[in-house]
Design a protein around this motif. Sequence first.
Motif, PDB file in Angstrom:
ATOM      1  N   GLU A 129       0.835  -1.197   0.000  1.00  0.00           N
ATOM      2  CA  GLU A 129       0.000   0.000   0.000  1.00  0.00           C
ATOM      3  C   GLU A 129       0.871   1.249   0.000  1.00  0.00           C
ATOM      4  O   GLU A 129       1.908   1.301   0.662  1.00  0.00           O
ATOM      5  CB  GLU A 129      -0.873  -0.013   1.260  1.00  0.00           C
ATOM      6  N   VAL A 130       0.474   2.252  -0.757  1.00  0.00           N
ATOM      7  CA  VAL A 130       1.183   3.528  -0.773  1.00  0.00           C
ATOM      8  C   VAL A 130       0.574   4.405   0.315  1.00  0.00           C
ATOM      9  O   VAL A 130      -0.618   4.719   0.284  1.00  0.00           O
ATOM     10  CB  VAL A 130       1.071   4.213  -2.153  1.00  0.00           C
ATOM     11  N   PHE A 131       1.398   4.801   1.289  1.00  0.00           N
ATOM     12  CA  PHE A 131       0.912   5.598   2.414  1.00  0.00           C
ATOM     13  C   PHE A 131       0.965   7.084   2.081  1.00  0.00           C
ATOM     14  O   PHE A 131       1.836   7.532   1.325  1.00  0.00           O
ATOM     15  CB  PHE A 131       1.747   5.317   3.664  1.00  0.00           C
ATOM     16  N   PRO A 132       0.058   7.872   2.679  1.00  0.00           N
ATOM     17  CA  PRO A 132       0.080   9.320   2.451  1.00  0.00           C
ATOM     18  C   PRO A 132       1.388   9.926   2.974  1.00  0.00           C
ATOM     19  O   PRO A 132       1.966   9.427   3.940  1.00  0.00           O
ATOM     20  CB  PRO A 132      -1.114   9.839   3.270  1.00  0.00           C
ATOM     21  N   PRO A 133       1.863  11.005   2.351  1.00  0.00           N
ATOM     22  CA  PRO A 133       3.127  11.623   2.772  1.00  0.00           C
ATOM     23  C   PRO A 133       3.152  12.035   4.245  1.00  0.00           C
ATOM     24  O   PRO A 133       4.180  11.920   4.908  1.00  0.00           O
ATOM     25  CB  PRO A 133       3.248  12.849   1.861  1.00  0.00           C
ATOM     26  N   TRP A 134       2.017  12.492   4.795  1.00  0.00           N
ATOM     27  CA  TRP A 134       2.021  12.940   6.188  1.00  0.00           C
ATOM     28  C   TRP A 134       2.299  11.773   7.143  1.00  0.00           C
ATOM     29  O   TRP A 134       2.954  11.953   8.170  1.00  0.00           O
ATOM     30  CB  TRP A 134       0.714  13.662   6.544  1.00  0.00           C
ATOM     31  N   GLN A 135       1.816  10.569   6.804  1.00  0.00           N
ATOM     32  CA  GLN A 135       2.089   9.412   7.655  1.00  0.00           C
ATOM     33  C   GLN A 135       3.569   9.035   7.620  1.00  0.00           C
ATOM     34  O   GLN A 135       4.142   8.646   8.639  1.00  0.00           O
ATOM     35  CB  GLN A 135       1.234   8.219   7.210  1.00  0.00           C
TER      36      GLN A 135
END
Length: 198
Positions: A156-162
């Motif tokens: 899964e590609v995680f959001p940049p903030w995470q």
Amino acid sequence: MELFQTYSKEIISLIIPFLTWILNSFFKAKVNLQLSSPHTFTFLIPEPLYDQTGNQIKNAQTVETRSHFLINAGRETATKVELVFNWKPPFINIWPSRHFTEFTESDSRYIMIFESLAPNEHLQCELFSINLELPDLITVRSDQCIAKFVEVVPQEVFPPWQIVVARILLFLGSVFSIYLLILILQFLVLKTPFWYFK
């Protein structure tokens, strides 16, 4: 405890070369070739195969695809990067497009040589065949090292903030670990408690 206090200078003088060796061995800038095969697939095509005279050879045809992904994960440039296949693939595509030299040895081994691979630079090698078997990639090497095979899975590609939050927490955890180590050494050497209650 008393032994450590008495011989603390000698013990620390023994630990420092060991730490220096660890830093030189594991954190030194070097080439790190990593190879993975994220994709292999065989398509079964329900079309009969005929020879030149019109006789049916097979009821169905096959198309085989295979992908090889090579990256230099190190901090030094890899030179003379060689990809050695069992034999020359029928169709091959390199992305991003790069100049390379190719050789076929007397035993039919097919070798591709790339002059260099910069740090964090990658190559994708796509193989394709129709009604033929694809060759195995025997070895990948450079002047500095042999490539290490790495298993890959879809992720899964995680959001940049995470990702930013995870990096901050990892940094704070490493700082706390160093601070805790200093407190333990201070307690062992100077007998000062970890904290003072007033």
